[in-house]
Design a protein around this motif. Sequence first.
Motif, mmCIF file in Angstrom:
data_model
loop_
_atom_site.group_PDB
_atom_site.id
_atom_site.type_symbol
_atom_site.label_atom_id
_atom_site.label_comp_id
_atom_site.label_asym_id
_atom_site.label_seq_id
_atom_site.Cartn_x
_atom_site.Cartn_y
_atom_site.Cartn_z
ATOM 1 N N SER A 104 0.830 -1.208 0.000
ATOM 2 C CA SER A 104 0.000 0.000 0.000
ATOM 3 C C SER A 104 0.864 1.257 0.000
ATOM 4 O O SER A 104 0.511 2.262 -0.632
ATOM 5 C CB SER A 104 -0.937 -0.003 1.212
ATOM 6 N N THR A 105 2.012 1.208 0.693
ATOM 7 C CA THR A 105 2.918 2.360 0.702
ATOM 8 C C THR A 105 3.514 2.578 -0.678
ATOM 9 O O THR A 105 3.636 3.715 -1.150
ATOM 10 C CB THR A 105 4.051 2.158 1.728
ATOM 11 N N ARG A 106 3.859 1.494 -1.341
ATOM 12 C CA ARG A 106 4.371 1.600 -2.715
ATOM 13 C C ARG A 106 3.320 2.215 -3.634
ATOM 14 O O ARG A 106 3.643 3.052 -4.487
ATOM 15 C CB ARG A 106 4.764 0.210 -3.225
ATOM 16 N N ASP A 107 2.061 1.826 -3.444
ATOM 17 C CA ASP A 107 0.980 2.391 -4.259
ATOM 18 C C ASP A 107 0.840 3.893 -4.002
ATOM 19 O O ASP A 107 0.579 4.671 -4.935
ATOM 20 C CB ASP A 107 -0.341 1.684 -3.960
ATOM 21 N N LEU A 108 0.996 4.303 -2.730
ATOM 22 C CA LEU A 108 0.914 5.726 -2.398
ATOM 23 C C LEU A 108 2.027 6.508 -3.096
ATOM 24 O O LEU A 108 1.792 7.592 -3.640
ATOM 25 C CB LEU A 108 1.009 5.926 -0.889
ATOM 26 N N VAL A 109 3.240 5.955 -3.057
ATOM 27 C CA VAL A 109 4.370 6.616 -3.724
ATOM 28 C C VAL A 109 4.110 6.731 -5.218
ATOM 29 O O VAL A 109 4.374 7.773 -5.836
ATOM 30 C CB VAL A 109 5.684 5.850 -3.476
ATOM 31 N N SER A 110 3.555 5.669 -5.804
ATOM 32 C CA SER A 110 3.244 5.682 -7.236
ATOM 33 C C SER A 110 2.212 6.759 -7.561
ATOM 34 O O SER A 110 2.339 7.478 -8.568
ATOM 35 C CB SER A 110 2.719 4.305 -7.659
ATOM 36 N N GLN A 111 1.206 6.927 -6.690
ATOM 37 C CA GLN A 111 0.186 7.955 -6.907
ATOM 38 C C GLN A 111 0.777 9.356 -6.810
ATOM 39 O O GLN A 111 0.458 10.236 -7.618
ATOM 40 C CB GLN A 111 -0.927 7.792 -5.872
ATOM 41 N N VAL A 112 1.660 9.554 -5.808
ATOM 42 C CA VAL A 112 2.301 10.861 -5.663
ATOM 43 C C VAL A 112 3.164 11.169 -6.876
ATOM 44 O O VAL A 112 3.187 12.296 -7.388
ATOM 45 C CB VAL A 112 3.154 10.900 -4.374
ATOM 46 N N LYS A 113 3.880 10.166 -7.360
ATOM 47 C CA LYS A 113 4.742 10.343 -8.527
ATOM 48 C C LYS A 113 3.922 10.754 -9.746
ATOM 49 O O LYS A 113 4.301 11.687 -10.475
ATOM 50 C CB LYS A 113 5.493 9.036 -8.817
ATOM 51 N N GLU A 114 2.792 10.075 -9.954
ATOM 52 C CA GLU A 114 1.949 10.405 -11.102
ATOM 53 C C GLU A 114 1.351 11.799 -10.959
ATOM 54 O O GLU A 114 1.227 12.542 -11.939
ATOM 55 C CB GLU A 114 0.841 9.355 -11.250
ATOM 56 N N ASN A 115 0.975 12.164 -9.724
ATOM 57 C CA ASN A 115 0.415 13.489 -9.507
ATOM 58 C C ASN A 115 1.459 14.564 -9.763
ATOM 59 O O ASN A 115 1.165 15.606 -10.367
ATOM 60 C CB ASN A 115 -0.123 13.597 -8.072
ATOM 61 N N ALA A 116 2.693 14.333 -9.313
ATOM 62 C CA ALA A 116 3.779 15.280 -9.555
ATOM 63 C C ALA A 116 4.068 15.389 -11.046
ATOM 64 O O ALA A 116 4.377 16.471 -11.564
ATOM 65 C CB ALA A 116 5.033 14.837 -8.807
ATOM 66 N N ARG A 117 3.931 14.282 -11.766
ATOM 67 C CA ARG A 117 4.140 14.321 -13.220
ATOM 68 C C ARG A 117 3.060 15.158 -13.898
ATOM 69 O O ARG A 117 3.333 15.890 -14.849
ATOM 70 C CB ARG A 117 4.147 12.893 -13.778
ATOM 71 N N ASP A 118 1.823 15.045 -13.382
ATOM 72 C CA ASP A 118 0.730 15.860 -13.926
ATOM 73 C C ASP A 118 1.003 17.346 -13.719
ATOM 74 O O ASP A 118 0.727 18.179 -14.593
ATOM 75 C CB ASP A 118 -0.599 15.487 -13.265
ATOM 76 N N VAL A 119 1.548 17.678 -12.524
ATOM 77 C CA VAL A 119 1.884 19.072 -12.230
ATOM 78 C C VAL A 119 2.943 19.565 -13.204
ATOM 79 O O VAL A 119 2.872 20.681 -13.728
ATOM 80 C CB VAL A 119 2.374 19.225 -10.778
ATOM 81 N N GLN A 120 3.929 18.727 -13.444
ATOM 82 C CA GLN A 120 5.002 19.108 -14.374
ATOM 83 C C GLN A 120 4.441 19.355 -15.773
ATOM 84 O O GLN A 120 4.803 20.325 -16.445
ATOM 85 C CB GLN A 120 6.056 18.010 -14.419
ATOM 86 N N SER A 121 3.530 18.489 -16.209
ATOM 87 C CA SER A 121 2.913 18.658 -17.530
ATOM 88 C C SER A 121 2.098 19.933 -17.588
ATOM 89 O O SER A 121 2.100 20.649 -18.599
ATOM 90 C CB SER A 121 2.016 17.453 -17.848
ATOM 91 N N ALA A 122 1.382 20.231 -16.483
ATOM 92 C CA ALA A 122 0.571 21.447 -16.441
ATOM 93 C C ALA A 122 1.444 22.690 -16.544
ATOM 94 O O ALA A 122 1.089 23.671 -17.202
ATOM 95 C CB ALA A 122 -0.250 21.481 -15.144
#
Length: 263
Positions: A104-122
Motif C-alpha cells: 500500500s505504501t508503494r501504491d501511495l508513492v506511485s500515486q504521488v509520482k503520477e500526480n507530480a508528473r501531472d503538475v510538471q505537464s501542467a
Amino acid sequence: MASTSSSDENHHIRSTSLPTRSHPIILQAQEEIQKFRKWEASISSVPTADTICSALTRLQVLYECVDSVLSLPLTQQALKQNQYTVLVNELLDKSISLMDICGSTRDLVSQVKENARDVQSALRRRKGEGSLTSSFIKNLKKDAKKAIASLKQIDEKIGGVKPLDLDEHLLSAIKVVRDVGVVRSSVYRSLLLFLSGSVAKPKPTRWGLIQKMIQKGTTERNNEVEISNEDMLCLFQEMENGLDCMLKSLIKTRASLLNVLSR
C-alpha cells in the motif's frame, strides 16, 4: 527520522543456555544494524526525500541479513521444534501484515509520482487543474494515516509477546528479526509522514514547493520549481523501486518461514 533505539526490554525474551559465540551471519547482521543506527544518528531528524531513499537502500541490506539468518540450517532446525510452532506462525502472520503495508505504501508513492508528473505537464502547458489534486492530497493523508496506525498495531503486538525459552542461537536470530523490525517501522513511518506532508519542516523543501503547487493548482511557469519537480520525480521512482525490493524481500522471508512448517 524517528529513533531506532533497541526495544529489547519490551520483548522479554530469555535464554536458558550458556552463552556461545554467535554464527558469523548473525554477527554480520548485528553489525549492519549498528551501521544503520550510526548513519541515522548522523542525519537530520526531519525526513527528506534523499534520506528516505538512502534509508530504503540500507533497509534492503538489513532484510537480506534477516533472510540469511532465517535460512541458516541451524535456525531452520531450531524453529522446526514443536514448541516454536506458535512463534513461526506469529512471524508468518506478521509477514502478511508487513507485505500489505509495503504494497500500500508503494501504491501511495506511485500515486504521488503520477500526480507530480501531472503538475510538471501542467507547468509546461501553462495551465493546471487544482480541483483534482486537492482531493488527491486529502486521500493521500487519509491513506498514510491508516498505514501508520497499522504499523503501530504491529509494533504493539511484538512488544506484548510472552516470555519464551530459546536456545542461544535462536535467541540471537529472533533478536535480529525484531531489531530490523524496529528499523523498518522507523523508515516506513518517516516515508508515510513525508508523503502526507505531516512533518514540520524548518524551511521550504522541494516537496514543499511541489505540494503547495499541487494544492493551489498554480499555473505560473517557474523554472526553479519545475527543475525541483523533475528531481522529485526521480526520487519518487527511487522510492517506488526501493519498496518493490522490500516487498520481494518480505516474500522471500515468508518462504523461509513456510519451509520450516513444510518439513
